[in-house]
Design a protein around this motif. Structure first.
Motif, PDB file in Angstrom:
ATOM      1  N   THR A 122       2.470   1.013 -10.604  1.00 26.11           N
ATOM      2  CA  THR A 122       1.414   1.453  -9.682  1.00 26.11           C
ATOM      3  C   THR A 122       0.052   0.947 -10.135  1.00 26.11           C
ATOM      4  O   THR A 122      -0.982   1.462  -9.737  1.00 26.11           O
ATOM      5  N   TYR A 123       0.059  -0.077 -10.976  1.00 26.48           N
ATOM      6  CA  TYR A 123      -1.168  -0.743 -11.403  1.00 26.48           C
ATOM      7  C   TYR A 123      -0.877  -2.237 -11.483  1.00 26.48           C
ATOM      8  O   TYR A 123       0.258  -2.649 -11.707  1.00 26.48           O
ATOM      9  N   PRO A 124      -1.900  -3.080 -11.305  1.00 27.54           N
ATOM     10  CA  PRO A 124      -1.662  -4.536 -11.354  1.00 27.54           C
ATOM     11  C   PRO A 124      -1.320  -4.982 -12.769  1.00 27.54           C
ATOM     12  O   PRO A 124      -1.969  -4.595 -13.736  1.00 27.54           O
ATOM     13  N   PHE A 125      -0.298  -5.811 -12.917  1.00 27.47           N
ATOM     14  CA  PHE A 125       0.113  -6.306 -14.230  1.00 27.47           C
ATOM     15  C   PHE A 125       0.340  -7.812 -14.245  1.00 27.47           C
ATOM     16  O   PHE A 125       0.521  -8.407 -15.305  1.00 27.47           O
ATOM     17  N   VAL A 126       0.337  -8.474 -13.095  1.00 25.21           N
ATOM     18  CA  VAL A 126       0.495  -9.922 -13.022  1.00 25.21           C
ATOM     19  C   VAL A 126      -0.820 -10.575 -13.422  1.00 25.21           C
ATOM     20  O   VAL A 126      -1.897 -10.140 -13.009  1.00 25.21           O
ATOM     21  N   GLU A 127      -0.733 -11.627 -14.238  1.00 26.67           N
ATOM     22  CA  GLU A 127      -1.928 -12.336 -14.685  1.00 26.67           C
ATOM     23  C   GLU A 127      -2.612 -13.007 -13.503  1.00 26.67           C
ATOM     24  O   GLU A 127      -2.024 -13.858 -12.831  1.00 26.67           O
ATOM     25  N   SER A 172       0.827  -1.207   0.000  1.00 26.59           N
ATOM     26  CA  SER A 172       0.000   0.000   0.000  1.00 26.59           C
ATOM     27  C   SER A 172       0.858   1.253   0.000  1.00 26.59           C
ATOM     28  O   SER A 172       1.907   1.316   0.643  1.00 26.59           O
ATOM     29  N   LEU A 173       0.397   2.257  -0.736  1.00 27.48           N
ATOM     30  CA  LEU A 173       1.003   3.580  -0.709  1.00 27.48           C
ATOM     31  C   LEU A 173       0.030   4.520  -0.003  1.00 27.48           C
ATOM     32  O   LEU A 173      -0.849   4.077   0.738  1.00 27.48           O
ATOM     33  N   ARG A 174       0.152   5.793  -0.230  1.00 28.57           N
ATOM     34  CA  ARG A 174      -0.775   6.737   0.381  1.00 28.57           C
ATOM     35  C   ARG A 174      -2.153   6.614  -0.243  1.00 28.57           C
ATOM     36  O   ARG A 174      -2.300   6.239  -1.401  1.00 28.57           O
ATOM     37  N   ALA A 175      -3.178   6.953   0.542  1.00 25.38           N
ATOM     38  CA  ALA A 175      -4.579   6.913   0.097  1.00 25.38           C
ATOM     39  C   ALA A 175      -4.923   5.506  -0.375  1.00 25.38           C
ATOM     40  O   ALA A 175      -4.617   4.526   0.295  1.00 25.38           O
ATOM     41  N   SER A 176      -5.531   5.373  -1.545  1.00 26.60           N
ATOM     42  CA  SER A 176      -5.958   4.053  -2.045  1.00 26.60           C
ATOM     43  C   SER A 176      -4.969   3.481  -3.056  1.00 26.60           C
ATOM     44  O   SER A 176      -5.234   2.450  -3.663  1.00 26.60           O
ATOM     45  N   GLU A 177      -3.862   4.123  -3.265  1.00 30.28           N
ATOM     46  CA  GLU A 177      -2.894   3.686  -4.266  1.00 30.28           C
ATOM     47  C   GLU A 177      -2.066   2.517  -3.741  1.00 30.28           C
ATOM     48  O   GLU A 177      -1.742   2.441  -2.557  1.00 30.28           O
ATOM     49  N   ARG A 178      -1.727   1.600  -4.660  1.00 37.73           N
ATOM     50  CA  ARG A 178      -0.903   0.455  -4.302  1.00 37.73           C
ATOM     51  C   ARG A 178       0.274   0.342  -5.261  1.00 37.73           C
ATOM     52  O   ARG A 178       0.234   0.832  -6.399  1.00 37.73           O
ATOM     53  N   LEU A 179       1.303  -0.351  -4.807  1.00 36.56           N
ATOM     54  CA  LEU A 179       2.504  -0.580  -5.593  1.00 36.56           C
ATOM     55  C   LEU A 179       2.621  -2.072  -5.859  1.00 36.56           C
ATOM     56  O   LEU A 179       2.520  -2.884  -4.939  1.00 36.56           O
ATOM     57  N   TYR A 180       2.818  -2.452  -7.104  1.00 36.19           N
ATOM     58  CA  TYR A 180       2.879  -3.855  -7.511  1.00 36.19           C
ATOM     59  C   TYR A 180       4.279  -4.174  -8.047  1.00 36.19           C
ATOM     60  O   TYR A 180       4.894  -3.347  -8.733  1.00 36.19           O
ATOM     61  N   ALA A 181       4.758  -5.394  -7.753  1.00 37.70           N
ATOM     62  CA  ALA A 181       6.103  -5.758  -8.205  1.00 37.70           C
ATOM     63  C   ALA A 181       6.209  -7.260  -8.464  1.00 37.70           C
ATOM     64  O   ALA A 181       5.440  -8.063  -7.915  1.00 37.70           O
TER      65      ALA A 181
END
Length: 324
Positions: free
Chosen positions: A242-247, A185-194
């Motif tokens: 900062t957006y989901p990219f994993v299948e 999770s980042l600030r507010a509703s934003e998430r980090l994907y890796a």
């Protein structure tokens, strides 16, 4: 005359349309995120040489795979060594499609190179005239980055924590799969994907080191303060966005655990012990049947000489079935 002109115009129109469609399809089919590296210092192979034939044999084997095998393939034919690694969340058809395309691109961009590497969005392909197995290769290192930037120090902190956690998980994987994906999770509703991944032939220490160099040197040199990036090297790769990219739902199942293997080994002896008992029981039953039939036939032969030939045929048929 007018009819012939109309036909000619129509033919040229259709031909031009098909040609345009082919060119557009050809252009779109290529991965716009493809990168490559040709080892010019290794030397080139000549056309129709043994090296080229062995290389094409490996390419054919890699692109005709029917089992995903956790996305990792290592081949050696003659003097040529090759490795292919698909992203661990993609399915078999995506994997083979990516490898087909990557091979085509490497052939175009590194013609006759004895050593080359191609990185596509979903796979990596390497080949060389030297051994590649269990060998850590950090360089050449390259990247692609998201044009969106950020100066947020909290973003950098959360990214470092996420990549460190995933790096340890991937490095601890087995000899079939060294891969991990997650989000934070980042600030507010934003998430980090890796996502991070190594070739599974690496040791835990080498995988950890490769991903650490990608997360530090790679990001620092290429995509520091970017909101997304792919860092690519021969032995490992990472990506964050900062957006989901994993299948979703396509991630590989975990490799078999050692305890599962031991349980299977324990079941096997029990199964092998039961098998002789079943075979022995069937042998006794068939033996009794044969003896009974033989006795019956001998009795019939004594009582009815005319049916002797037919009864002997029946005995032969039963014995044939037993042997089968």
């Amino acid at each position: 005359m007018a009819t012939e002109i109309s036909r000619t115009v129509l033919f040229h129109f259709l031909f031009s349309g098909l040609t345009f469609t082919f060119l557009v399809t050809f252009a779109v089919s290529f991965d716009p995120y493809f990168l490559h590296s040709c080892a010019n210092n290794i030397g080139n192979y000549t056309a129709n040489s043994a090296y080229e034939r062995d290389l094409n044999t490996i390419f054919k084997q890699i692109t005709s795979i029917t089992k995903l095998n956790y996305g990792f393939y290592s081949k050696k034919v003659g003097e040529v060594n090759a490795m292919a690694l698909c992203r661990a969340d993609v399915k078999l058809d995506v994997c083979t499609g990516c490898l087909n395309e990557t091979i085509s691109r490497v052939k175009l961009d590194c013609p006759n190179s004895k050593e080359a590497i191609g990185w596509s969005a979903d796979c990596t392909l390497r080949y060389s005239n030297t051994n590649l197995s269990e060998k850590l290769e950090i360089n050449p290192q390259t990247c692609l980055y998201n044009t969106g930037s950020t100066a947020d120090e909290y973003f950098e902190l959360r990214l470092g924590e996420l990549l460190s956690d995933l790096r340890n998980k991937a490095a601890a994987g087995g000899a079939l799969l060294k891969y991990a994906a997650g989000n934070s999770s980042l600030r507010a509703s934003e998430r980090l994907y890796a996502l991070v991944q190594c070739t599974p032939d690496l040791s835990e220490g080498d995988c950890n080191h490769c991903l650490d160099k990608a997360a530090t040197d790679g990001i620092r040199r290429c995509c520091l303060k970017q909101r997304g990036c792919r860092v690519l090297s021969p032995s490992c790769n990472l990506r964050f966005e900062t957006y989901p990219f994993v299948e979703a739902g396509a991630e590989f199942p975990p490799p078999p655990s050692p305890s599962g293997d031991r349980q299977k080994e324990e079941e096997e002896p029990n199964k092998s012990k039961r098998t002789p008992v079943v075979v022995a029981s069937l042998s006794v039953i068939f033996g009794v049947a044969v003896v009974s039939i033989s006795g019956f036939l001998i009795w019939k032969r004594r009582n009815n000489q005319d049916t002797e030939y037919r009864e002997i045929q029946l005995l032969d048929l039963v014995e044939g079935r037993i042997d089968m």
